[in-house]
Design a protein around this motif. Structure first.
Motif, PDB file in Angstrom:
ATOM      1  N   LEU A   1      52.855  22.715  47.965  1.00  0.00           N
ATOM      2  CA  LEU A   1      53.190  21.639  48.908  1.00  0.00           C
ATOM      3  C   LEU A   1      52.237  21.557  50.102  1.00  0.00           C
ATOM      4  O   LEU A   1      51.944  20.481  50.598  1.00  0.00           O
ATOM      5  N   ARG A   2      51.737  22.698  50.557  1.00  0.00           N
ATOM      6  CA  ARG A   2      50.866  22.707  51.733  1.00  0.00           C
ATOM      7  C   ARG A   2      49.448  22.241  51.407  1.00  0.00           C
ATOM      8  O   ARG A   2      48.665  21.967  52.306  1.00  0.00           O
ATOM      9  N   ALA A   3      49.113  22.254  50.150  1.00  0.00           N
ATOM     10  CA  ALA A   3      47.716  21.970  49.793  1.00  0.00           C
ATOM     11  C   ALA A   3      47.542  20.694  48.986  1.00  0.00           C
ATOM     12  O   ALA A   3      46.490  20.051  49.059  1.00  0.00           O
ATOM     13  N   SER A   4      48.537  20.315  48.209  1.00  0.00           N
ATOM     14  CA  SER A   4      48.326  19.183  47.303  1.00  0.00           C
ATOM     15  C   SER A   4      48.732  17.866  47.955  1.00  0.00           C
ATOM     16  O   SER A   4      49.536  17.832  48.889  1.00  0.00           O
ATOM     17  N   ASN A   5      48.145  16.804  47.458  1.00  0.00           N
ATOM     18  CA  ASN A   5      48.335  15.476  48.038  1.00  0.00           C
ATOM     19  C   ASN A   5      49.250  14.612  47.173  1.00  0.00           C
ATOM     20  O   ASN A   5      49.441  14.885  45.984  1.00  0.00           O
ATOM     21  N   ILE A   6      49.753  13.563  47.771  1.00  0.00           N
ATOM     22  CA  ILE A   6      50.675  12.664  47.064  1.00  0.00           C
ATOM     23  C   ILE A   6      50.024  12.102  45.792  1.00  0.00           C
ATOM     24  O   ILE A   6      50.638  12.056  44.725  1.00  0.00           O
ATOM     25  N   GLY A   7      48.778  11.675  45.911  1.00  0.00           N
ATOM     26  CA  GLY A   7      48.080  11.122  44.744  1.00  0.00           C
ATOM     27  C   GLY A   7      47.992  12.132  43.617  1.00  0.00           C
ATOM     28  O   GLY A   7      48.165  11.789  42.441  1.00  0.00           O
ATOM     29  N   GLY A   8      47.753  13.380  43.986  1.00  0.00           N
ATOM     30  CA  GLY A   8      47.665  14.441  42.975  1.00  0.00           C
ATOM     31  C   GLY A   8      49.011  14.721  42.330  1.00  0.00           C
ATOM     32  O   GLY A   8      49.094  14.953  41.123  1.00  0.00           O
ATOM     33  N   PHE A   9      50.071  14.674  43.129  1.00  0.00           N
ATOM     34  CA  PHE A   9      51.422  14.851  42.559  1.00  0.00           C
ATOM     35  C   PHE A   9      51.634  13.847  41.427  1.00  0.00           C
ATOM     36  O   PHE A   9      52.108  14.186  40.344  1.00  0.00           O
ATOM     37  N   ILE A  10      51.287  12.597  41.745  1.00  0.00           N
ATOM     38  CA  ILE A  10      51.586  11.523  40.796  1.00  0.00           C
ATOM     39  C   ILE A  10      50.622  11.576  39.609  1.00  0.00           C
ATOM     40  O   ILE A  10      51.027  11.423  38.455  1.00  0.00           O
TER      41      ILE A  10
ATOM     42  N   ILE B   1      28.347   5.626  36.033  1.00  0.00           N
ATOM     43  CA  ILE B   1      28.392   6.970  36.627  1.00  0.00           C
ATOM     44  C   ILE B   1      29.805   7.551  36.495  1.00  0.00           C
ATOM     45  O   ILE B   1      30.779   6.885  36.846  1.00  0.00           O
ATOM     46  N   PRO B   2      29.933   8.790  36.013  1.00  0.00           N
ATOM     47  CA  PRO B   2      31.274   9.402  35.958  1.00  0.00           C
ATOM     48  C   PRO B   2      31.892   9.510  37.354  1.00  0.00           C
ATOM     49  O   PRO B   2      31.189   9.787  38.325  1.00  0.00           O
ATOM     50  N   VAL B   3      33.190   9.269  37.404  1.00  0.00           N
ATOM     51  CA  VAL B   3      33.912   9.369  38.678  1.00  0.00           C
ATOM     52  C   VAL B   3      35.074  10.342  38.505  1.00  0.00           C
ATOM     53  O   VAL B   3      35.937  10.133  37.649  1.00  0.00           O
ATOM     54  N   THR B   4      35.088  11.403  39.300  1.00  0.00           N
ATOM     55  CA  THR B   4      36.201  12.365  39.261  1.00  0.00           C
ATOM     56  C   THR B   4      36.985  12.254  40.560  1.00  0.00           C
ATOM     57  O   THR B   4      36.471  12.609  41.618  1.00  0.00           O
ATOM     58  N   PRO B   5      38.205  11.743  40.494  1.00  0.00           N
ATOM     59  CA  PRO B   5      39.006  11.681  41.730  1.00  0.00           C
ATOM     60  C   PRO B   5      39.504  13.071  42.115  1.00  0.00           C
ATOM     61  O   PRO B   5      39.789  13.888  41.253  1.00  0.00           O
ATOM     62  N   VAL B   6      39.590  13.296  43.416  1.00  0.00           N
ATOM     63  CA  VAL B   6      40.146  14.574  43.882  1.00  0.00           C
ATOM     64  C   VAL B   6      41.032  14.312  45.093  1.00  0.00           C
ATOM     65  O   VAL B   6      40.688  13.521  45.967  1.00  0.00           O
ATOM     66  N   GLY B   7      42.194  14.941  45.082  1.00  0.00           N
ATOM     67  CA  GLY B   7      43.110  14.807  46.220  1.00  0.00           C
ATOM     68  C   GLY B   7      43.049  16.074  47.041  1.00  0.00           C
ATOM     69  O   GLY B   7      42.080  16.336  47.752  1.00  0.00           O
ATOM     70  N   GLY B   8      44.071  16.925  46.919  1.00  0.00           N
ATOM     71  CA  GLY B   8      44.080  18.172  47.673  1.00  0.00           C
ATOM     72  C   GLY B   8      43.232  19.252  47.027  1.00  0.00           C
ATOM     73  O   GLY B   8      42.953  20.277  47.638  1.00  0.00           O
TER      74      GLY B   8
ATOM     75  N   VAL C   1      63.251   4.589  51.171  1.00  0.00           N
ATOM     76  CA  VAL C   1      61.974   4.803  50.485  1.00  0.00           C
ATOM     77  C   VAL C   1      60.878   4.935  51.543  1.00  0.00           C
ATOM     78  O   VAL C   1      61.035   4.494  52.673  1.00  0.00           O
ATOM     79  N   VAL C   2      59.778   5.564  51.132  1.00  0.00           N
ATOM     80  CA  VAL C   2      58.629   5.695  52.030  1.00  0.00           C
ATOM     81  C   VAL C   2      57.377   5.237  51.281  1.00  0.00           C
ATOM     82  O   VAL C   2      57.194   5.553  50.112  1.00  0.00           O
ATOM     83  N   ARG C   3      56.558   4.471  51.990  1.00  0.00           N
ATOM     84  CA  ARG C   3      55.285   4.044  51.404  1.00  0.00           C
ATOM     85  C   ARG C   3      54.194   4.935  52.006  1.00  0.00           C
ATOM     86  O   ARG C   3      54.098   5.087  53.223  1.00  0.00           O
ATOM     87  N   VAL C   4      53.387   5.515  51.146  1.00  0.00           N
ATOM     88  CA  VAL C   4      52.478   6.564  51.610  1.00  0.00           C
ATOM     89  C   VAL C   4      51.162   6.482  50.840  1.00  0.00           C
ATOM     90  O   VAL C   4      51.143   6.160  49.658  1.00  0.00           O
ATOM     91  N   GLN C   5      50.072   6.780  51.547  1.00  0.00           N
ATOM     92  CA  GLN C   5      48.772   6.749  50.884  1.00  0.00           C
ATOM     93  C   GLN C   5      48.540   8.032  50.081  1.00  0.00           C
ATOM     94  O   GLN C   5      49.146   9.076  50.351  1.00  0.00           O
ATOM     95  N   ALA C   6      47.606   7.941  49.156  1.00  0.00           N
ATOM     96  CA  ALA C   6      47.416   9.025  48.181  1.00  0.00           C
ATOM     97  C   ALA C   6      46.919  10.327  48.793  1.00  0.00           C
ATOM     98  O   ALA C   6      47.194  11.404  48.279  1.00  0.00           O
ATOM     99  N   GLY C   7      46.194  10.241  49.918  1.00  0.00           N
ATOM    100  CA  GLY C   7      45.575  11.444  50.465  1.00  0.00           C
ATOM    101  C   GLY C   7      46.437  12.216  51.442  1.00  0.00           C
ATOM    102  O   GLY C   7      45.982  13.204  52.034  1.00  0.00           O
ATOM    103  N   VAL C   8      47.682  11.794  51.628  1.00  0.00           N
ATOM    104  CA  VAL C   8      48.578  12.527  52.539  1.00  0.00           C
ATOM    105  C   VAL C   8      48.964  13.861  51.882  1.00  0.00           C
ATOM    106  O   VAL C   8      49.328  13.903  50.703  1.00  0.00           O
ATOM    107  N   VAL C   9      48.876  14.934  52.648  1.00  0.00           N
ATOM    108  CA  VAL C   9      49.249  16.254  52.120  1.00  0.00           C
ATOM    109  C   VAL C   9      50.773  16.313  51.991  1.00  0.00           C
ATOM    110  O   VAL C   9      51.501  15.794  52.853  1.00  0.00           O
ATOM    111  N   GLY C  10      51.250  16.933  50.927  1.00  0.00           N
ATOM    112  CA  GLY C  10      52.678  16.969  50.647  1.00  0.00           C
ATOM    113  C   GLY C  10      53.520  17.435  51.823  1.00  0.00           C
ATOM    114  O   GLY C  10      54.530  16.816  52.174  1.00  0.00           O
ATOM    115  N   ILE C  11      53.110  18.523  52.464  1.00  0.00           N
ATOM    116  CA  ILE C  11      53.906  19.080  53.566  1.00  0.00           C
ATOM    117  C   ILE C  11      53.945  18.102  54.748  1.00  0.00           C
ATOM    118  O   ILE C  11      54.949  18.020  55.465  1.00  0.00           O
TER     119      ILE C  11
END
Lengths: 373, 475
Positions: free
Chosen positions: B149-158, B78-85, B119-129
């Motif tokens: 910054l207010r809408a996108s997530n760390i995982g999406g940044f990377i 099954i296709p999998v599309t990841p989505v963050g923010g 350094v900070v360890r952070v999960q992918a779904g945290v919103v940038g702001i």
């Protein structure tokens, strides 16, 4: 709002890259794309453009809105999703599409004149008044204070009497209509408004005082909008107390005090300073502000039917607001709304003292007397 | 789209992993997740079109759950599309082949701030702001402040190899990411240790930075932090043309100064952005600079930079335009009546090139995009010692949807072709997603096969975000 304006507003919001979503309390509670201002707007946009009707899940999404208007603070084009959602809810109620929980709520209010299903005859059971001879004011209690926060209601009466007023309670006060108007049943809401307006207009008092910002907004804004004018001024307790700061009890509190802005008092009625001034006058120290305060204050999670329909998510929002207060090391979390107080106190786990403004002032009196007796 | 039998089987198995509350097959949810901030997807929604929908939307709460979901997806192909923010501008999260949309917003914990190592360890779904505000409380900044910054997530940044408006000083996300946790398509969870530098073979962490969910799913990261600077000072200089402005920028970097903000607005963009608020000569460009650091350093950097600018023919406008931009930097991101009316559509081609090519790329792109009925305005931003990026912003409004979407594509085709012809690279920070997917072979040339080989090895069933980055495109 004109249909063209509604279409334009939801089109713009639906096209936004979610610039306010980070402050939306229901986004916080669900962590999904649906219960967000953008999601709600897109559903309405698709219906307006004929792309797709709003289905049962869409109705649920529209009823997941707290109508707190926090998104509006962050919206440059000033799109008021709370109002747009409320307008849409009216259509849903008219076409019988509202969620069952909302129909039940309406039924309870119609039958018992309060949303809790409590007996109407017991609405004023809590009251103890003395025979003060001062100026006559009417305390419009509101359902939460009358049935769930009777301590706050009694403190309000005691405080007003302490200030020298003669306090009356409306002989046959009904729910102000806010829970029904905010959830879309305006016709039923205005039956309540009509009744209350008639009752209140017959009373011989100088002013009507309310502690509940939901009641305040309804009495000062919705009633007149729909032709049920009140013939005497309506004031929120915080503003009323502000004119008597020097007469308020004074007391020393043993920890930092923060203030939670109720959405209906702050963003919807523009009252931010009065409660803060009262707290400062009573305690002798300024409020320690939470990071999100005034126009940017987070909702307590209790509004617009959310706690009725989604209690766990509503409480999650309340938890978060408590966390905000703990972040500034507050020992007292004061609000100026019995409804907010009820939610926040339920989530405080006794780690922080949550008080409605009249309770806070009366607590100062107790502290004061304790120290001087 | 999945057949009903596969959909039912997947739903039941995944619900057992994440819990029934964290999976949905409601069409309303599918629709609300069907787009991101790709202007074409937004324009199509505005025009009343339906976009391809996922069959299931899944909200995992842990990396372990992500792993188990991918194992099921792999087994059922099954296709999998990841989505963050869902704030990407290239359509990278659109589920164009249906299947599962894996929404990572529940991975929302800031796990640990290490004050010793900053350094900070952070999960992918945290919103940038949310991350920025949390580290601010301890006196740090991430240095990563994209407009989203207010809408996108760390995982999406990377995943998109994103960049913030102060990347000249702090770097892009690939510079800021020290460690990564990634779930591979087959379900293995791998960790790339957080270290400042290493010499243990190729840097595998960099393989996943910018992979846009095609090679695996980023679930956690360790990011660098910086002390909030004692001083941030703004300065604005106008130039008679792009050339002199670029020369000044190049020379500022050459003397070793790294301003935090360097943005040169071409005459059109300068007029639109600043002429309502500040007086400067018509047809001139505007350079915005900011300097971060301690007072002494900022004084020296600012003085030297202004001197260079004046020597290149610039006129000093004080802090005004630059500071105003900083205070209103998110405003452009909001929709307006104009940009959402009728069949209006705009976008940005954020190219990057070295200084020797940059000006030619700019002129060539502008010329061909304008030939395709676009209003084009640009600024050079995210500048570095060896070159920088150009935001080629375009806007077109057409009488009907068909003409609008076709015009939009022609502008893109012409712009990217000109960029490649003049030696530029087609994206600095927005990524590839769908909007640039068809150009990636031109961009990467023979090295595209390397990427394809890696993809085939890591994702043998081609389940991960098919159609993005030009990988896994289906008929």
């Amino acid at each position: 709002m004109e249909p063209d304006t509604i279409a334009e507003q939801v089109r713009m919001c639906g096209a936004c890259p979610k610039m306010c979503r980070h402050v939306c309390p229901t986004f916080f509670a669900w962590r999904s794309e649906a219960p967000t201002p953008h999601g709600r707007a897109l559903l309405m946009h698709q219906e307006i453009t004929g792309t797709r009707e709003i289905d049962e899940r869409g109705v649920e999404v529209l009823y997941q809105c707290l109508e707190c208007s926090h998104c509006l603070t962050w919206c440059k084009p000033e799109i008021d999703i709370a109002t747009l959602v409320e307008i849409k809810r009216r259509d849903l109620v008219k076409s019988g599409q509202q969620p069952e929980a909302i129909s039940r709520l309406t039924g309870l209010v119609k039958k018992n004149h309060n949303p809790f299903g409590e007996e109407h005859s017991k609405r004023s059971d809590w009251i103890k008044t003395s025979n003060s001879k001062g100026s006559r004011v009417l305390y419009f209690t509101g359902c939460t204070a009358a049935y769930r926060e009777t301590g706050s209601a009694q403190d309000t009466v005691s405080l007003l009497e302490h200030l020298g007023y003669s306090v009356e309670i409306a002989p046959d006060e009904w729910c102000c209509g806010s829970p029904l108007i905010r959830t879309g049943d305006v016709d039923s809401g205005f039956e309540l408004a009509k009744h209350n307006a008639e009752v209140l207009n017959r009373t011989d008092v100088e002013a009507i005082l309310v502690t509940c910002p939901g009641c305040y907004r309804t009495l000062t804004s919705d009633y007149s909008e729909y032709g049920h004018e009140l013939n005497k001024p309506v004031q929120h307790i915080s503003e009323f107390l502000r004119i008597s700061l020097d007469k308020l009890p004074k007391g020393k509190f043993d920890g930092p005090i923060t203030f939670h802005d109720p959405c209906h008092l702050g963003r919807h009625s523009g009252i931010y300073d009065a409660p803060r001034e009262v707290i400062a006058a009573v305690s002798g120290s300024s409020v320690v502000e939470m990071e999100r305060n005034k126009e940017n204050a987070m909702c307590c999670g209790n509004g617009a039917g959310l706690r009725t329909m989604f209690p766990d998510h509503a409480k999650k929002i309340g938890d978060e607001r408590i966390r905000h207060a703990k972040n500034v090391d507050a020992q007292y979390l004061v609000t100026s709304c019995p409804f907010c107080k009820n939610m926040l106190a339920s989530q405080s786990e006794n780690e922080i003292t949550v008080l409605d403004l009249p309770e806070f002032v009366m607590m100062a009196e107790k502290v004061h007397y304790d120290k001087t007796d | 789209m999945l057949d009903e039998k596969t959909k039912k089987k997947a739903f039941e198995r995944i619900a057992a992993i994440v819990g029934a509350d964290h999976i949905t097959r409601h069409k309303t949810d599918q629709i609300l997740n069907a787009h991101d901030a790709w202007p074409l997807s937004e324009a199509k929604l505005r025009a009343g079109e339906m976009l391809p929908l996922a069959d299931l939307i899944v909200f995992p709460g842990t990396a372990d759950e992500v792993s188990h979901v991918l194992i099921v997806a792999n087994e059922l192909k099954i296709p999998v599309t990841p989505v963050g923010g869902g704030a990407g501008t290239c359509g990278g999260t659109l589920p164009i082949y249906g299947g599962i949309q894996l929404d990572l917003k529940r991975l929302d914990k800031i796990t640990e701030i290490d004050h010793t190592s900053m350094v900070v360890r952070v999960q992918a779904g945290v919103v940038g702001i949310d991350l920025e505000e949390e580290v601010n409380r301890y006196g740090y900044t991430t240095g990563h402040t994209p407009t989203s910054l207010r809408a996108s997530n760390i995982g999406g940044f990377i995943a998109t190899r994103s960049g913030g408006s102060m990347s000249s000083l702090y770097g892009k996300i690939e510079d800021l990411t020290l460690g990564l946790q990634v779930v591979l398509p087959t379900g293995s969870i791998i960790e790339s240790k957080a270290v400042p530098r290493h010499s243990v073979g190729p840097d595998l962490r960099q393989l996943f930075i910018g992979s846009e969910g095609t090679l695996g799913i980023i679930t956690e990261a360790t990011l660098r932090l910086f002390p909030i600077p004692e001083e941030r000072r703004f300065r604005s200089i106008s130039f008679p043309d792009v050339h002199s402005g670029l020369e000044a920028i190049r020379k500022i970097f050459r003397v070793g100064i790294l301003p935090s903000v360097v943005r040169l607005y071409d005459p059109e963009d300068a007029a639109l952005s600043f002429s309502m608020h500040f007086e400067f000569e018509e047809g001139h460009c505007m350079l915005l600079l900011a300097f971060d650091g301690d007072l002494k350093k900022v004084d020296i950097d600012e003085k030297k930079s202004v001197q260079i600018c004046l020597e290149e023919g610039g006129s000093d406008h004080g802090e005004g335009p630059s500071k105003r931009w900083w205070e209103h930097r998110y405003d452009m991101y909001y929709p307006s009546r104009l940009t959402t009316g009728g069949y209006a559509i705009g976008d940005t081609i954020d190219i990057v090139a070295t200084y020797d090519k940059l000006e030619n790329v700019y002129h060539a792109m502008k010329e061909v995009m304008e030939e395709e009925d676009a209003i084009v305005m640009s600024h050079f931003s995210h500048m570095y010692p060896n070159g920088g990026s150009i935001y080629m912003i375009f806007f077109t409004s057409q009488p009907d949807a068909e003409t609008a979407w076709a015009t939009y594509k022609r502008i893109w085709d012409a712009g990217v072709a000109a960029c490649h012809r003049e030696g530029g690279t087609m994206s600095h920070q927005h990524g590839v997603g769908l909007s640039r997917s068809t150009y990636i072979e031109d961009e990467l040339g023979s090295s595209f096969n390397v990427l394809k080989t890696i993809k085939d090895a890591l994702d043998p069933n081609g389940i991960m975000n098919p159609g993005k980055l030009g990988l896994g495109v289906r008929e």
